[in-house]
Design a protein around this motif. Structure first.
Motif, mmCIF file in Angstrom:
data_model
loop_
_atom_site.group_PDB
_atom_site.id
_atom_site.type_symbol
_atom_site.label_atom_id
_atom_site.label_comp_id
_atom_site.label_asym_id
_atom_site.label_seq_id
_atom_site.Cartn_x
_atom_site.Cartn_y
_atom_site.Cartn_z
ATOM 1 N N ALA A 140 33.451 45.886 43.946
ATOM 2 C CA ALA A 140 34.596 45.310 43.231
ATOM 3 C C ALA A 140 34.308 43.911 42.688
ATOM 4 O O ALA A 140 34.592 43.633 41.517
ATOM 5 N N PRO A 141 33.730 43.001 43.493
ATOM 6 C CA PRO A 141 33.425 41.688 42.922
ATOM 7 C C PRO A 141 32.440 41.752 41.753
ATOM 8 O O PRO A 141 32.612 41.062 40.744
ATOM 9 N N SER B 226 34.250 43.116 38.727
ATOM 10 C CA SER B 226 35.124 42.099 38.159
ATOM 11 C C SER B 226 34.331 41.138 37.279
ATOM 12 O O SER B 226 34.775 40.776 36.186
ATOM 13 N N THR C 131 34.257 41.114 32.533
ATOM 14 C CA THR C 131 34.870 40.013 31.809
ATOM 15 C C THR C 131 34.653 40.181 30.308
ATOM 16 O O THR C 131 35.458 39.726 29.519
ATOM 17 N N SER D 181 36.085 48.590 30.648
ATOM 18 C CA SER D 181 36.029 49.271 31.941
ATOM 19 C C SER D 181 35.458 50.681 31.829
ATOM 20 O O SER D 181 34.723 51.127 32.713
ATOM 21 N N TYR E 80 38.476 51.013 37.959
ATOM 22 C CA TYR E 80 37.741 50.046 37.140
ATOM 23 C C TYR E 80 38.692 49.328 36.180
ATOM 24 O O TYR E 80 38.595 48.127 35.979
ATOM 25 N N LEU F 288 40.685 46.781 38.025
ATOM 26 C CA LEU F 288 39.865 45.600 38.314
ATOM 27 C C LEU F 288 39.650 44.746 37.064
ATOM 28 O O LEU F 288 39.534 43.528 37.158
ATOM 29 N N ALA F 289 39.605 45.396 35.905
ATOM 30 C CA ALA F 289 39.455 44.639 34.655
ATOM 31 C C ALA F 289 40.721 43.846 34.348
ATOM 32 O O ALA F 289 40.659 42.787 33.721
ATOM 33 N N PRO G 225 43.450 40.866 39.750
ATOM 34 C CA PRO G 225 42.553 40.210 40.710
ATOM 35 C C PRO G 225 42.020 41.180 41.762
ATOM 36 O O PRO G 225 42.739 42.075 42.223
ATOM 37 N N VAL G 226 40.769 40.978 42.118
ATOM 38 C CA VAL G 226 40.111 41.798 43.134
ATOM 39 C C VAL G 226 40.923 41.780 44.428
ATOM 40 O O VAL G 226 41.084 42.813 45.087
ATOM 41 N N VAL H 67 43.891 44.294 43.765
ATOM 42 C CA VAL H 67 43.518 45.667 43.393
ATOM 43 C C VAL H 67 42.836 46.390 44.559
ATOM 44 O O VAL H 67 43.177 47.529 44.875
#
Length: 138
Positions: free
Chosen positions: A19-20, A23, A27, A31, A84, A87-88, A91-92, A95
């Motif tokens: 996930a991080p 993310s 940016t 996704s 995905y 997450l796009a 915030p992680v 989500v």
């Protein structure tokens, strides 16, 4: 230690970074492309593992349980595309806990559909998991 416990820990540690990294990657990457690219890497890697182990996919294409795998593939696709995208957009820290409710839902399915044992400990764990996820998502 039992082998499945070791593998579970490795899976947890590896998946904890997904996930991080997603993310960060999304940016400036759509996704849907992130799903495609990351799963292409997975597809090739798993193919290499299958080959290294000397396995053949062909005999399993007509296996009686293959429709379950196909259904799983559809659900996994829907899950990954929406995960995905979430997450796009968000915030992680919000989500991932909501996504993590799959642990609770899967546990309940196991209890209901597979007649797995229900214990006070399991029910408490499920309840506390829901509470923890609710608190983390706020």
């Amino acid at each position: 230690m039992r082998r499945y416990l070791e593998l579970s820990i490795v899976a947890c540690l590896a998946y904890s970074l997904v996930a991080p990294l997603l993310s960060l990657a999304m940016t400036d990457l759509p996704s849907t492309l992130a799903v495609f690219l990351s799963n292409s890497v997975m597809f090739v890697t798993v193919g290499l593992v299958i080959r290294a182990r000397g396995l053949s996919v062909r005999p399993y294409l007509r296996h009686p349980r293959t429709p379950y795998i196909a259904a799983l593939g559809v659900l996994l696709t829907v899950g990954l595309l929406t995960y995905y995208r979430a997450l796009a957009l968000g915030p992680v820290s919000v989500v991932v806990p909501i996504y993590g409710l799959f642990i609770v839902v899967s546990s309940l399915v196991g209890i209901v559909a597979f007649d797995e044992a229900v214990t006070a400990r399991k029910l408490a764990a499920i309840g506390l998991s829901v509470l923890a996820i609710a608190l983390m998502s706020m």
